[in-house]
Design a protein around this motif. Structure first.
Motif, mmCIF file in Angstrom:
data_model
loop_
_atom_site.group_PDB
_atom_site.id
_atom_site.type_symbol
_atom_site.label_atom_id
_atom_site.label_comp_id
_atom_site.label_asym_id
_atom_site.label_seq_id
_atom_site.Cartn_x
_atom_site.Cartn_y
_atom_site.Cartn_z
ATOM 1 N N PRO A 55 0.797 -1.230 0.000
ATOM 2 C CA PRO A 55 0.000 0.000 0.000
ATOM 3 C C PRO A 55 0.833 1.285 0.000
ATOM 4 O O PRO A 55 0.289 2.367 -0.120
ATOM 5 C CB PRO A 55 -0.808 -0.116 1.293
ATOM 6 C CG PRO A 55 0.055 -0.925 2.183
ATOM 7 C CD PRO A 55 0.773 -1.895 1.294
ATOM 8 N N ILE A 56 2.142 1.147 0.109
ATOM 9 C CA ILE A 56 3.015 2.319 0.148
ATOM 10 C C ILE A 56 3.630 2.497 -1.236
ATOM 11 O O ILE A 56 4.350 1.617 -1.703
ATOM 12 C CB ILE A 56 4.128 2.146 1.195
ATOM 13 C CG1 ILE A 56 3.519 1.898 2.567
ATOM 14 C CG2 ILE A 56 5.055 3.357 1.220
ATOM 15 C CD1 ILE A 56 4.524 1.424 3.593
ATOM 16 N N PRO A 57 3.375 3.616 -1.919
ATOM 17 C CA PRO A 57 3.962 3.798 -3.244
ATOM 18 C C PRO A 57 5.459 4.088 -3.162
ATOM 19 O O PRO A 57 5.950 4.662 -2.197
ATOM 20 C CB PRO A 57 3.202 5.000 -3.815
ATOM 21 C CG PRO A 57 2.727 5.754 -2.621
ATOM 22 C CD PRO A 57 2.516 4.735 -1.530
ATOM 23 N N VAL A 58 6.160 3.673 -4.197
ATOM 24 C CA VAL A 58 7.589 3.948 -4.311
ATOM 25 C C VAL A 58 7.740 5.441 -4.629
ATOM 26 O O VAL A 58 7.086 5.941 -5.547
ATOM 27 C CB VAL A 58 8.220 3.107 -5.441
ATOM 28 C CG1 VAL A 58 9.686 3.449 -5.622
ATOM 29 C CG2 VAL A 58 8.021 1.627 -5.178
ATOM 30 N N PRO A 59 8.587 6.155 -3.866
ATOM 31 C CA PRO A 59 8.814 7.569 -4.195
ATOM 32 C C PRO A 59 9.326 7.702 -5.631
ATOM 33 O O PRO A 59 10.093 6.858 -6.115
ATOM 34 C CB PRO A 59 9.889 8.006 -3.191
ATOM 35 C CG PRO A 59 9.761 7.040 -2.060
ATOM 36 C CD PRO A 59 9.339 5.736 -2.689
ATOM 37 N N GLU A 60 8.900 8.740 -6.307
ATOM 38 C CA GLU A 60 9.231 8.925 -7.720
ATOM 39 C C GLU A 60 10.734 8.836 -7.986
ATOM 40 O O GLU A 60 11.167 8.230 -8.964
ATOM 41 C CB GLU A 60 8.680 10.261 -8.213
ATOM 42 C CG GLU A 60 8.665 10.378 -9.706
ATOM 43 C CD GLU A 60 7.873 11.567 -10.204
ATOM 44 O OE1 GLU A 60 8.133 11.978 -11.347
ATOM 45 O OE2 GLU A 60 7.005 12.083 -9.478
ATOM 46 N N ALA A 61 11.530 9.406 -7.114
ATOM 47 C CA ALA A 61 12.987 9.420 -7.303
ATOM 48 C C ALA A 61 13.602 8.023 -7.232
ATOM 49 O O ALA A 61 14.707 7.813 -7.728
ATOM 50 C CB ALA A 61 13.641 10.321 -6.251
ATOM 51 N N MET A 62 12.906 7.051 -6.638
ATOM 52 C CA MET A 62 13.461 5.707 -6.453
ATOM 53 C C MET A 62 12.859 4.678 -7.421
ATOM 54 O O MET A 62 13.221 3.502 -7.385
ATOM 55 C CB MET A 62 13.239 5.247 -5.006
ATOM 56 C CG MET A 62 13.880 6.162 -3.970
ATOM 57 S SD MET A 62 15.616 6.543 -4.296
ATOM 58 C CE MET A 62 16.343 4.923 -4.249
ATOM 59 N N ARG A 63 11.953 5.095 -8.283
ATOM 60 C CA ARG A 63 11.253 4.133 -9.151
ATOM 61 C C ARG A 63 12.167 3.427 -10.137
ATOM 62 O O ARG A 63 11.981 2.246 -10.418
ATOM 63 C CB ARG A 63 10.078 4.813 -9.851
ATOM 64 C CG ARG A 63 8.980 5.148 -8.867
ATOM 65 C CD ARG A 63 7.783 5.781 -9.485
ATOM 66 N NE ARG A 63 6.907 6.241 -8.388
ATOM 67 C CZ ARG A 63 5.909 7.063 -8.548
ATOM 68 N NH1 ARG A 63 5.612 7.529 -9.743
ATOM 69 N NH2 ARG A 63 5.202 7.427 -7.503
ATOM 70 N N SER A 64 13.164 4.110 -10.666
ATOM 71 C CA SER A 64 14.091 3.451 -11.603
ATOM 72 C C SER A 64 14.878 2.350 -10.903
ATOM 73 O O SER A 64 15.055 1.255 -11.445
ATOM 74 C CB SER A 64 15.049 4.469 -12.220
ATOM 75 O OG SER A 64 14.351 5.328 -13.072
ATOM 76 N N SER A 65 15.348 2.623 -9.700
ATOM 77 C CA SER A 65 16.096 1.615 -8.933
ATOM 78 C C SER A 65 15.208 0.427 -8.576
ATOM 79 O O SER A 65 15.623 -0.729 -8.678
ATOM 80 C CB SER A 65 16.681 2.227 -7.663
ATOM 81 O OG SER A 65 17.643 3.185 -7.981
ATOM 82 N N VAL A 66 13.972 0.710 -8.155
ATOM 83 C CA VAL A 66 13.044 -0.368 -7.808
ATOM 84 C C VAL A 66 12.693 -1.179 -9.057
ATOM 85 O O VAL A 66 12.620 -2.412 -9.004
ATOM 86 C CB VAL A 66 11.788 0.183 -7.108
ATOM 87 C CG1 VAL A 66 10.705 -0.883 -6.979
ATOM 88 C CG2 VAL A 66 12.148 0.728 -5.729
#
Length: 132
Positions: free
Chosen positions: A31-42
């Motif tokens: 339920p916790i979205p990935v912060p935009e700045a970390m989406r490429s790494s995730v």
């Protein structure tokens, strides 16, 4: 089912399913979205860990940042009520085990708390976890 995060908050995972023709898509979503700045790494982490997953796979809705684990059940898994119930339980168990194995490092990436480890190192570390 919940996860304890770095500040001892517990967050519930969302389990659901969609029926499409002769298939059922089961998923467990964080339920916790990935912060935009970390989406490429995730996204890179997900690609790396999906190579080893046999039961299902992780995916992320990139624009929203939500990560879920999904498994598709076919008509053969659902041909009678008893088998269908067992298949849904198995799908939920597979998701729980995947989150147990990969979730800790996925959250570390989400929170940018990787302690200097690369995405490749985090994926390899998660894959090496053994469960009885």
């Amino acid at each position: 089912h919940g996860f304890t995060l770095h500040n001892n908050e517990v967050s519930d995972m969302k389990f659901g399913f969609f029926i499409a023709g002769h298939s059922v898509l089961c998923y467990t979503q964080c339920p916790i979205p990935v912060p935009e700045a970390m989406r490429s790494s995730v996204a890179e982490y997900i690609i790396r860990v999906n190579e080893k997953e046999l039961e299902g796979c992780f995916e992320m809705v990139y624009e929203e940042g939500f990560v879920r684990y999904k498994k598709l059940l076919s008509y053969n898994d659902l041909h009678n009520e008893k088998v269908a119930c067992a298949s849904l339980v198995k799908a939920k168990l597979a998701a729980m085990l995947a989150w147990q194995r990969y979730g800790e490092n996925l959250f570390a990436l989400m929170l940018n708390e990787t302690k200097g480890k690369t995405v490749s190192q985090l994926a390899a570390e998660s894959e090496s976890k053994q469960y009885d």
